[in-house]
Every structure is written in C-alpha cells, then in structure tokens.
Design a protein around this motif. Structure first.
Motif, PDB file in Angstrom:
ATOM      1  N   ARG A  85       0.837  -1.204   0.000  1.00 39.13           N
ATOM      2  CA  ARG A  85       0.000   0.000   0.000  1.00 39.13           C
ATOM      3  C   ARG A  85       0.875   1.258   0.000  1.00 39.13           C
ATOM      4  O   ARG A  85       0.587   2.218  -0.719  1.00 39.13           O
ATOM      5  CB  ARG A  85      -0.910  -0.013   1.225  1.00 39.13           C
ATOM      6  N   THR A  86       1.945   1.256   0.774  1.00 39.81           N
ATOM      7  CA  THR A  86       2.819   2.428   0.834  1.00 39.81           C
ATOM      8  C   THR A  86       3.558   2.619  -0.482  1.00 39.81           C
ATOM      9  O   THR A  86       3.747   3.755  -0.936  1.00 39.81           O
ATOM     10  CB  THR A  86       3.820   2.283   1.993  1.00 39.81           C
ATOM     11  N   GLN A  87       3.999   1.535  -1.113  1.00 36.41           N
ATOM     12  CA  GLN A  87       4.616   1.651  -2.436  1.00 36.41           C
ATOM     13  C   GLN A  87       3.673   2.369  -3.410  1.00 36.41           C
ATOM     14  O   GLN A  87       4.078   3.280  -4.141  1.00 36.41           O
ATOM     15  CB  GLN A  87       4.955   0.270  -2.981  1.00 36.41           C
ATOM     16  N   LEU A  88       2.424   1.946  -3.427  1.00 31.77           N
ATOM     17  CA  LEU A  88       1.459   2.537  -4.348  1.00 31.77           C
ATOM     18  C   LEU A  88       1.113   3.967  -3.963  1.00 31.77           C
ATOM     19  O   LEU A  88       0.843   4.801  -4.832  1.00 31.77           O
ATOM     20  CB  LEU A  88       0.195   1.677  -4.401  1.00 31.77           C
ATOM     21  N   LEU A  89       1.130   4.290  -2.685  1.00 36.29           N
ATOM     22  CA  LEU A  89       0.902   5.675  -2.264  1.00 36.29           C
ATOM     23  C   LEU A  89       1.940   6.605  -2.888  1.00 36.29           C
ATOM     24  O   LEU A  89       1.618   7.719  -3.314  1.00 36.29           O
ATOM     25  CB  LEU A  89       0.959   5.781  -0.735  1.00 36.29           C
ATOM     26  N   PHE A  90       3.180   6.153  -2.961  1.00 40.26           N
ATOM     27  CA  PHE A  90       4.249   6.956  -3.555  1.00 40.26           C
ATOM     28  C   PHE A  90       4.065   7.072  -5.063  1.00 40.26           C
ATOM     29  O   PHE A  90       4.207   8.160  -5.632  1.00 40.26           O
ATOM     30  CB  PHE A  90       5.606   6.333  -3.237  1.00 40.26           C
ATOM     31  N   GLU A 296       3.640   1.032 -12.353  1.00 34.81           N
ATOM     32  CA  GLU A 296       4.892   0.546 -12.956  1.00 34.81           C
ATOM     33  C   GLU A 296       5.439   1.548 -13.955  1.00 34.81           C
ATOM     34  O   GLU A 296       6.662   1.756 -14.030  1.00 34.81           O
ATOM     35  CB  GLU A 296       4.645  -0.796 -13.619  1.00 34.81           C
ATOM     36  N   ASN A 297       4.572   2.203 -14.695  1.00 29.36           N
ATOM     37  CA  ASN A 297       5.032   3.243 -15.617  1.00 29.36           C
ATOM     38  C   ASN A 297       5.673   4.409 -14.854  1.00 29.36           C
ATOM     39  O   ASN A 297       6.694   4.954 -15.282  1.00 29.36           O
ATOM     40  CB  ASN A 297       3.858   3.758 -16.457  1.00 29.36           C
ATOM     41  N   GLU A 298       5.076   4.794 -13.735  1.00 30.05           N
ATOM     42  CA  GLU A 298       5.636   5.864 -12.907  1.00 30.05           C
ATOM     43  C   GLU A 298       7.000   5.456 -12.365  1.00 30.05           C
ATOM     44  O   GLU A 298       7.926   6.264 -12.293  1.00 30.05           O
ATOM     45  CB  GLU A 298       4.687   6.201 -11.757  1.00 30.05           C
ATOM     46  N   LEU A 299       7.130   4.187 -11.985  1.00 27.37           N
ATOM     47  CA  LEU A 299       8.392   3.705 -11.450  1.00 27.37           C
ATOM     48  C   LEU A 299       9.478   3.716 -12.511  1.00 27.37           C
ATOM     49  O   LEU A 299      10.628   4.093 -12.246  1.00 27.37           O
ATOM     50  CB  LEU A 299       8.210   2.296 -10.886  1.00 27.37           C
ATOM     51  N   ASN A 300       9.143   3.319 -13.730  1.00 22.42           N
ATOM     52  CA  ASN A 300      10.127   3.276 -14.819  1.00 22.42           C
ATOM     53  C   ASN A 300      10.560   4.663 -15.262  1.00 22.42           C
ATOM     54  O   ASN A 300      11.681   4.847 -15.746  1.00 22.42           O
ATOM     55  CB  ASN A 300       9.551   2.498 -15.999  1.00 22.42           C
ATOM     56  N   GLU A 301       9.660   5.650 -15.118  1.00 28.54           N
ATOM     57  CA  GLU A 301       9.998   7.000 -15.524  1.00 28.54           C
ATOM     58  C   GLU A 301      10.778   7.770 -14.462  1.00 28.54           C
ATOM     59  O   GLU A 301      11.322   8.833 -14.761  1.00 28.54           O
ATOM     60  CB  GLU A 301       8.717   7.776 -15.849  1.00 28.54           C
TER      61      GLU A 301
END
Length: 302
Positions: A85-90, A296-301
């Motif tokens: 949940r915290t990962q996704l909050l970021f 995942e797109n946000e993480l890759n960017e």
C-alpha cells in the motif's frame, strides 16, 4: 620476621593471570548457555545510498512474493499489504513533482529500525522515518495538485464519504479474511477486530494468562465469509464509474488501499475460498492490472 608467602597464579600465554569462574556461574551457563546470534541485516546506510541524489529516498519494505501462480504478479511489489500500500501511495501520488523513491527489501522485520516495516530513509538528511510517520511525510513534502487536497483527489464530498466507508470495508473485513486464510496467522491477529474476540480459555478463568495464553475464540469461517462479502461489494463499487475508484480523474490513495489488498489475495492457495472468489471476478482483476500498470510506468519513468 615471618617470610612473605607468594600467591601462585596460573600462567597464560599473554602473561596475565587466569581466574577460575565461581561454581554457580558454571552451573548457570551449563543450563542456559550463552548464544551469540549473528546480526541478519548489517547495513551501512551511507555506502548503500551514496550514488543517489540528495532528494531521493529509499523505502524499505517486506520482501516480494515468490508465488509464480499469481496472475498479476510484479517482482518489485511487496507481498505485505502494509508495504505494498505504501509503495502505491508513492507511485500514484498526483503531486507537482514525482517522488524520487526506490524500493529495497528487508528480510527480517524484527531487525528493522523500530521493529516495523515499511520505513523511509532520507539519505540527504541522514534520517529514518518510521512506519507511522511515512504517510504524514509524504502529504507534507509532496502535496496534491489542484483544489482537491482535502478530498484526496476524489470528485466530491459524497465520494470522499463513500471512500471512508470503503476503507473500513477493506481494513475491517477483507484484510482479516486474508490474514485468516494464510497458513500461519500473524501475531496480534485479534487486534484487527473492532471488538477483540474473547479469550479461548474464557473470560472467567481463574488461571493467569501466562498459563492459558492469549489465544482468542475466533470464528475463522465467519471471518472468511465477511471477506467474501467484501469482495462482492468491492466488485459492485468498481463497476460503477470510470477507471479509478469512485470516479476519480487520477488514481488516488483509495486506489492504493484497494489495489494493494486485492493483490495479496491472488497470492493465496488455489484452494482458498477468497482466492476462488476473486478469480471468478474479472472486474477486480482488470482493476488491479490497471492500477499496477500505471504505478509501474511511474516507477520506470522515475
């Protein structure tokens, strides 16, 4: 004159005297030997993060799930609802600037700072933020864009009120059902319930808790049934409006909560009632994939 009597000591290789331990000390350690355990997580914070920018942060999380049968598995996602949940909050935060965060797994939660995960490390400030303060730091450091801060990105006050009810449904029914479906239930499982279940030994037992233990009389089948009902309700809610929960124009903290707790249900055994229920609901699977693909797109960017 009485000659002095020399006290004899046992020689040692270093030139110092060896003293024999008292008998009671030997007896004590023969029954309770001193065992020194190696530290599992030996981390040098500065060495680990020296190549990162001063604004970057590291979120230490529970390890990911090795379950290859998970239909929506992402190797970078934690297997714990709290860390996920915290990962996704970021990653889902609709702020003026994206949060420069990286995720690192911590294998043993008991050895983590404060004994809980997730924990946020700020290398530029040489500061470690405990679990309970991570959300507050995120809200203060990366405030939401636009005028919807009070509503957390939801379109109306009515949607915000419904979001609170949906959150209670997830945390009060689906999460306990998920934990009850695990092979081993976590310590303190009974604390998740609004009214703690009675002691298994009975409330009137004269025996102390040290003898009876803290085992609670929990109807596991009832807990799981409420979890199934929660999945039914979530399916209806997510079928109503748009891509994101409750008609939001952008993924919100509510999507982080819902998607994280749906995701972990897919990691349960195929024989689990919860897993069988969620596998039969295509709407929930499509929603989880949509949220995770966006994250995942946000993480890759980043």
């Amino acid at each position: 004159m009485t000659p002095a009597i020399a006290q004899q000591t046992s020689p040692s290789t270093s030139g110092s005297s060896l003293w024999t331990a008292p008998t009671w000390v030997k007896s004590f350690y023969s029954r309770f030997p001193l065992v020194i355990l190696e530290q599992e997580d030996e981390l040098d914070w500065k060495v680990r993060v020296r190549d990162q920018s001063p604004q970057s942060c590291v979120l230490w999380i529970h390890p990911s799930s090795p379950n290859s049968s998970h239909p929506h598995h992402r190797p970078w996602l934690s297997a714990s609802p709290a860390s996920l949940r915290t990962q996704l909050l970021f990653l889902l935060r609709d702020a003026a600037a994206s949060v420069p965060v990286s995720f690192r797994e911590w294998s043993n939660e008991n050895s983590a700072p404060g004994g809980t995960l997730p924990a946020l490390h700020l290398p530029g400030q040489d500061r470690l933020i405990p679990t309970d303060e991570v959300r507050g730091w995120l809200e203060a450091t990366y405030p939401l864009k636009g005028k919807g801060k009070e509503l957390q990105g939801l379109p109306s006050q009515e949607a915000y009120d419904r979001a609170l009810a949906l959150s209670q449904l997830i945390l009060g029914h689906l999460l306990p059902a998920y934990l009850a479906s695990l092979p081993t239930r976590p310590q303190g499982f009974h604390l998740l319930f609004p009214v703690p279940p009675p002691l298994f030994a009975g409330l009137t037992t004269p025996l102390p808790a040290s003898l009876t233990g803290d085992t609670r009389d929990i109807d596991i089948e009832e807990v799981v049934r409420k979890g199934v009902d929660a999945l039914e309700a979530v399916e209806v809610i997510l079928s109503e409006q748009g891509h994101w929960a409750l008609g939001a124009r952008h993924p919100t903290s509510l999507d982080a909560l819902v998607a994280s707790h749906l995701y972990v249900v897919y990691s349960l055994s195929n024989s689990s009632v919860l897993r069988t229920t969620i596998d039969s609901k295509a709407v929930l699977g499509e929603y989880v994939d949509r949220v995770l693909s966006y994250a995942e797109n946000e993480l890759n960017e980043a």
